[in-house]
Enzyme design. Structure first.
Site, PDB file in Angstrom:
ATOM      1  CD  GLU A  57      -2.303  -2.348  -6.718  1.00 56.51           C
ATOM      2  OE1 GLU A  57      -2.437  -1.171  -7.109  1.00 56.51           O
ATOM      3  OE2 GLU A  57      -3.191  -2.962  -6.105  1.00 56.51           O
ATOM      4  CG  ASP A  59      -1.883  -1.174   1.218  1.00 55.23           C
ATOM      5  OD1 ASP A  59      -2.065  -1.765   0.144  1.00 55.23           O
ATOM      6  OD2 ASP A  59      -2.433  -1.498   2.275  1.00 55.23           O
TER       7      ASP A  59
END
Length: 372
Positions: A268, A17
């Protein structure tokens, strides 16, 4: 006057994140001339990606970004003109109330997780009316023109082309033998690692495996019979050389990906950066309850394999499934080898196709301008 942006980040998975929001904040400042304030609740994790960060400071500036500690008790800062809550994090109630009191409320965006699933295009840009009269808009990164795109700095691909591998590897103390295939490994714990390492060790081609500090070191140590694997540890088993690297900054991690012939990545942020590296890759997707992450994995594979021959596409798909679904990884790796040249060319073509689209930061800025 600079347009002001607030970006809120709750660090959930150590680095994913904050990795995305830190890259985004830097790019909005450097390329779009915005005033960006990045609110982070875990500066210790952040410092692994930004070594210059002062973990004891409530307010500081790093690379033009104002970094603020997001404490449990709200500090009372006035909202910016654009407010981004990254990955559905809950903004402080007092901050949301302050947004609602403004004569012209900020553009409030929920920057969601990256996905190739079909429904993303239909949900991208949709508003969610709130009880206090505000609107929160869903903004989805993605791989098509109908989504928010991928993070990519303007200089990224030119820097990739000008990159000199030998000097960077020398800085890391990596000296691969002639003809060795370089593989980077950044992954969550995985029971299939030992099976894959057995196949690499038995291969006819030498392999040099570069493993930055992270959660996979426990599994690696068990395979090697070494309870501790400090930075710099170097082990040889058959055709396989394993080397443990320090946890590096984001810019150096990019260079590590550029240095390798194959990249195993997780989450990610590293997933996207591996695509920009333009080499074959393996994604260890973040595990969700009831294996909900498998749908996300299959959705990406469905679009990524387009353009590959049926045989190469099946081999690539089988390897990704093996890694993420606890199936024999060594067998899947060997099945991919006859298609190596094709998957290498395909990785470069995929990068070119994605680079032809506007990047995430540019689309965010344009979305704001269109909202005025």
């Amino acid at each position: 006057m600079k347009t002001t942006w607030d970006i809120f980040c709750t660090v959930v998975d150590n680095y994913g994140d904050i990795g995305v929001t830190w890259r985004l904040a830097r790019q909005l400042v450097a390329e779009h001339g915005l005033g960006v304030r990045l609110w982070v609740d875990d500066l210790q994790s952040f410092a692994r990606l930004c070594p210059a960060l002062d973990c004891n400071a409530d307010q500081q500036w790093q690379e033009g970004v104002e970094v603020r500690r997001w404490a449990a008790e709200w500090q009372g800062a006035a909202p910016a003109q654009v407010v981004i809550g990254a990955f559905a994090c809950q903004l402080p109630a007092a901050f949301v109330e302050a947004m609602a009191r403004l004569p012209k409320p900020p553009l409030w965006l929920n920057l969601d997780y990256l996905s190739a699933e079909d429904w993303v295009e239909g949900c991208h840009g949709l508003p969610s009316p709130q009880a206090n009269g505000l609107r929160k808009i869903f903004f989805f990164p993605g791989f098509t023109e109908k989504t928010g795109g991928l993070l990519r700095e303007r200089s990224l691909l030119p820097r990739r082309e000008a990159f000199e591998r030998a000097s960077f590897l020398a800085e890391l103390g990596v000296v691969p033998e002639d003809g060795a295939r370089l593989i980077s490994l950044f992954a969550y714990e995985n029971p299939q690692l030992c099976n894959w390492l057995d196949a690499l060790a038995a291969d006819a081609q030498p392999v040099h495996l570069l493993v930055p500090q992270g959660r996979i070191l426990g599994d690696l140590g068990r395979w090697l019979g070494e309870p501790e694997l400090p930075v710099g540890a170097l082990h040889r088993r058959g055709a396989l050389t394993v080397q443990v690297l320090p946890f590096v900054s984001q810019d150096d991690y990019d260079r590590l990906l550029w240095s390798c012939d194959f990249n195993a990545v997780r989450g990610e942020d590293s997933f996207v950066r591996a695509q920009w590296a333009g080499a074959p890759m393996l994604w260890h997707i973040y595990v969700q309850e009831e294996n909900a992450h498998w749908e996300k994995l299959e959705a990406f594979l469905a679009i990524y394999r387009r353009g590959l021959s049926d045989a190469a596409g099946l081999a690539l798909t089988a390897m990704w499934r093996a890694w993420n679904m606890d199936q024999p990884m060594g067998q899947a790796w060997q099945r991919l080898q006859p298609h190596w040249a094709e998957v290498c060319a395909h990785a470069r073509q995929w990068r070119a196709e994605q680079a032809a689209q506007p990047d995430l930061a540019t689309r965010l800025v344009q979305f704001y301008r269109n909202s005025l």
